[in-house]
Design a protein around this motif. Structure first.
Motif, PDB file in Angstrom:
ATOM      1  N   UNK A  86      -4.237  -2.720 -44.670  1.00 22.79           N
ATOM      2  CA  UNK A  86      -4.946  -3.605 -44.047  1.00 22.79           C
ATOM      3  C   UNK A  86      -4.511  -5.018 -43.916  1.00 22.79           C
ATOM      4  N   UNK A  87      -4.094  -5.399 -45.220  1.00 19.82           N
ATOM      5  CA  UNK A  87      -3.446  -6.909 -45.390  1.00 19.82           C
ATOM      6  C   UNK A  87      -2.364  -6.792 -44.549  1.00 19.82           C
ATOM      7  N   UNK A  88      -1.449  -5.958 -44.510  1.00 20.07           N
ATOM      8  CA  UNK A  88      -0.193  -5.851 -43.862  1.00 20.07           C
ATOM      9  C   UNK A  88      -0.423  -6.035 -42.293  1.00 20.07           C
ATOM     10  N   UNK A  89      -1.386  -5.243 -41.660  1.00 19.67           N
ATOM     11  CA  UNK A  89      -1.963  -5.122 -40.296  1.00 19.67           C
ATOM     12  C   UNK A  89      -2.363  -6.674 -39.976  1.00 19.67           C
ATOM     13  N   UNK A  90      -3.371  -7.087 -40.738  1.00 21.54           N
ATOM     14  CA  UNK A  90      -3.878  -8.533 -40.501  1.00 21.54           C
ATOM     15  C   UNK A  90      -3.026  -9.576 -40.386  1.00 21.54           C
ATOM     16  N   UNK A  91      -2.137  -9.719 -41.504  1.00 21.73           N
ATOM     17  CA  UNK A  91      -1.116 -10.761 -41.652  1.00 21.73           C
ATOM     18  C   UNK A  91       0.096 -10.725 -40.270  1.00 21.73           C
ATOM     19  N   UNK A 103      11.416  -9.445 -37.389  1.00 22.88           N
ATOM     20  CA  UNK A 103      11.701  -9.084 -38.714  1.00 22.88           C
ATOM     21  C   UNK A 103      10.674  -9.086 -39.709  1.00 22.88           C
ATOM     22  N   UNK A 104       9.996 -10.230 -39.628  1.00 24.43           N
ATOM     23  CA  UNK A 104       8.715 -10.335 -40.524  1.00 24.43           C
ATOM     24  C   UNK A 104       7.623  -9.456 -39.973  1.00 24.43           C
ATOM     25  N   UNK A 105       7.213  -9.393 -38.699  1.00 24.67           N
ATOM     26  CA  UNK A 105       6.250  -8.571 -38.420  1.00 24.67           C
ATOM     27  C   UNK A 105       6.329  -7.170 -38.796  1.00 24.67           C
ATOM     28  N   UNK A 106       7.665  -6.643 -38.304  1.00 22.66           N
ATOM     29  CA  UNK A 106       7.827  -5.290 -38.634  1.00 22.66           C
ATOM     30  C   UNK A 106       7.678  -4.932 -40.154  1.00 22.66           C
ATOM     31  N   UNK A 107       8.229  -6.016 -41.047  1.00 26.44           N
ATOM     32  CA  UNK A 107       8.355  -5.675 -42.530  1.00 26.44           C
ATOM     33  C   UNK A 107       6.930  -5.691 -42.895  1.00 26.44           C
ATOM     34  N   UNK A 108       6.020  -6.525 -42.382  1.00 25.20           N
ATOM     35  CA  UNK A 108       4.615  -6.554 -42.827  1.00 25.20           C
ATOM     36  C   UNK A 108       3.980  -5.131 -42.597  1.00 25.20           C
ATOM     37  N   UNK A 109       4.255  -4.607 -41.429  1.00 27.60           N
ATOM     38  CA  UNK A 109       3.567  -3.428 -41.132  1.00 27.60           C
ATOM     39  C   UNK A 109       4.156  -2.148 -41.780  1.00 27.60           C
ATOM     40  N   UNK A 110       5.481  -2.238 -41.916  1.00 27.62           N
ATOM     41  CA  UNK A 110       6.083  -1.111 -42.441  1.00 27.62           C
ATOM     42  C   UNK A 110       5.837  -0.968 -43.831  1.00 27.62           C
ATOM     43  N   UNK A 111       6.259  -2.271 -44.540  1.00 23.31           N
ATOM     44  CA  UNK A 111       5.979  -2.459 -46.069  1.00 23.31           C
ATOM     45  C   UNK A 111       4.464  -2.182 -46.490  1.00 23.31           C
ATOM     46  N   UNK A 112       3.656  -2.664 -45.680  1.00 23.95           N
ATOM     47  CA  UNK A 112       2.176  -2.202 -46.012  1.00 23.95           C
ATOM     48  C   UNK A 112       1.971  -0.962 -46.250  1.00 23.95           C
ATOM     49  N   UNK A 113       2.286  -0.094 -45.093  1.00 24.35           N
ATOM     50  CA  UNK A 113       2.148   1.299 -45.006  1.00 24.35           C
ATOM     51  C   UNK A 113       2.945   1.956 -46.479  1.00 24.35           C
ATOM     52  N   UNK A 114       4.088   1.593 -46.544  1.00 21.30           N
ATOM     53  CA  UNK A 114       4.976   2.082 -47.512  1.00 21.30           C
ATOM     54  C   UNK A 114       4.205   1.908 -48.935  1.00 21.30           C
TER      55      UNK A 114
END
Length: 391
Positions: free
Chosen positions: A45-50, A342-353
């Motif tokens: 959720x943190x990754x999604x919000x940020x 890159x920051x947006x995709x990284x937050x989403x993908x990184x949060x899920x991983x």
């Protein structure tokens, strides 16, 4: 004799950029903890919000480049900067996770446009003979803000235990920066005439697509690390007050690199600085991902900062070298768009991983992706740039 680099207008833009980034980085490192402590948000959720902020900034960047090239820059800067300041205050009014997510997402649009406006105005007020050098030093305003604001935020929070105090300080800093920009005196310039048909190259510098991919890869890796470094340090290493030191060391690396690389940029050695920066930064990312000890937690950010401090101004000059003077705003917005994406995709993908496989796999995924970007630069992007640059 060299033309004066630190003229009064350049100092004003430099200072307002520092204040905006100080306000931003005062909050950013603590937002994951704020979402966890206040709303009980998990890592995904943190990754999604940020990532909402990055998505909005990504959406607005290409349009802001077009507007910066087409409209009076000072007026556009004041509007965007004012809206950016307002959102720092709106964070305090968000009473739920959903409202905070909306505020954070909407904040990305004026913040993204302000970054393009400030960078382009800085280029305008620099003497042409010292532009490459000045662009590198302009980045110091970001770096110094990044170095001191997280530590200050943690110190303030440790004394008052109130996130709202930090929101107020961020708002005040942004308002001071807005007041400084209001005093700017810019030379009149010829407006870009509209083309008969709006085309994609008015919003993105298409010749820079190869460099775009490389910067996207770097941002992807950095976003995973920067978003989860505070929670990772607390949960895995027992570091509860080290986030400020982490970002300070990262910023010190950036500052050292910019000071060392300034003369090389002045000589036009963009590719050399970029190449050196990439090789240094990947070593730092690998150190952070591979060594799970406290010393690596603090050494890695300095190494990453040293690398990024070499490559960022080099890439910015390379983007500008691919564009005519009438498309400075577009060149800057294209560079920042690659970073935002890159920051947006990284937050989403990184949060899920991180949620499903853990922090270590998330950090190594960033290392792998950045490695692919570096390979792409040396195998293709560097040659593409040298063939298409205008100066």
């Amino acid at each position: 004799m060299k033309e004066k680099l630190w003229n009064s207008e350049y100092l004003k833009v430099w200072s307002s950029n520092f204040l905006m980034n100080f306000a931003f980085w005062l909050l950013t490192p603590l937002l994951p903890l704020y979402l966890t402590d206040t709303y009980g948000a998990n890592k995904e959720v943190i990754g999604l919000v940020l990532s909402g902020y990055a998505a909005a900034a990504l959406f607005i960047r290409p349009f802001s480049g077009y507007l910066v090239d087409s409209l009076p820059r000072k007026l556009l800067l004041l509007i965007c900067y004012g809206l950016t300041a307002i959102f720092f205050g709106l964070y305090m009014a968000a009473g739920s996770l959903a409202l905070f997510a909306i505020c954070r997402t909407l904040h990305g649009a004026p913040f993204g446009a302000t970054g393009v406006s400030l960078t382009t105005v800085a280029i305008d007020v620099l003497p042409s003979s010292r532009r490459a050098e000045g662009i590198g030093y302009f980045g110091l305003s970001n770096n110094i803000a990044t170095a001191i604001s997280p530590s200050i935020a943690l110190l303030i929070f440790s004394q008052c235990h109130s996130y709202n105090v930090l929101f107020v300080i961020a708002l005040v800093c942004a308002l001071i920066g807005l007041a400084v920009d209001a005093t700017l005196k810019l030379k009149p310039r010829e407006m870009v005439q509209d083309k008969k048909a709006i085309s994609l190259d008015r919003f993105l510098l298409l010749k820079a697509w190869a460099l775009f991919i490389v910067m996207f890869s770097c941002a992807f890796a950095y976003s995973i690390l920067s978003t989860y470094v505070a929670i990772y340090g607390r949960e895995r290493l027992g570091i509860t007050t080290g986030t400020g030191i982490f970002f300070a060391l990262f910023a010190i690396g950036l500052i050292v690199a910019r000071l060392l690389g300034g003369h090389s940029l002045a000589k036009g050695l963009m590719v050399r600085n970029a190449s050196l920066g990439m090789l240094i930064s990947i070593c730092g990312f690998a150190l952070f991902a591979g060594v799970h000890q406290e010393w690596a937690y603090y050494v890695a950010p300095f190494v990453i900062g040293l690398g990024n401090g070499h490559l960022w101004p080099a890439f910015q000059n390379m983007f500008l070298n691919l564009a005519p003077s009438s498309q400075r705003g577009t060149a800057n917005s294209t560079l920042l768009t690659s970073w935002d994406l890159g920051m947006g995709v990284g937050m989403l993908v990184g949060g899920s991983i991180a949620e499903h496989f853990g922090y270590y796999i998330a950090f190594w995924s960033g290392v792998a992706f950045w490695s692919l970007g570096i390979i792409f630069f040396f195998s293709f992007a560097k040659k593409h740039y040298l063939q298409h640059k205008l100066v």
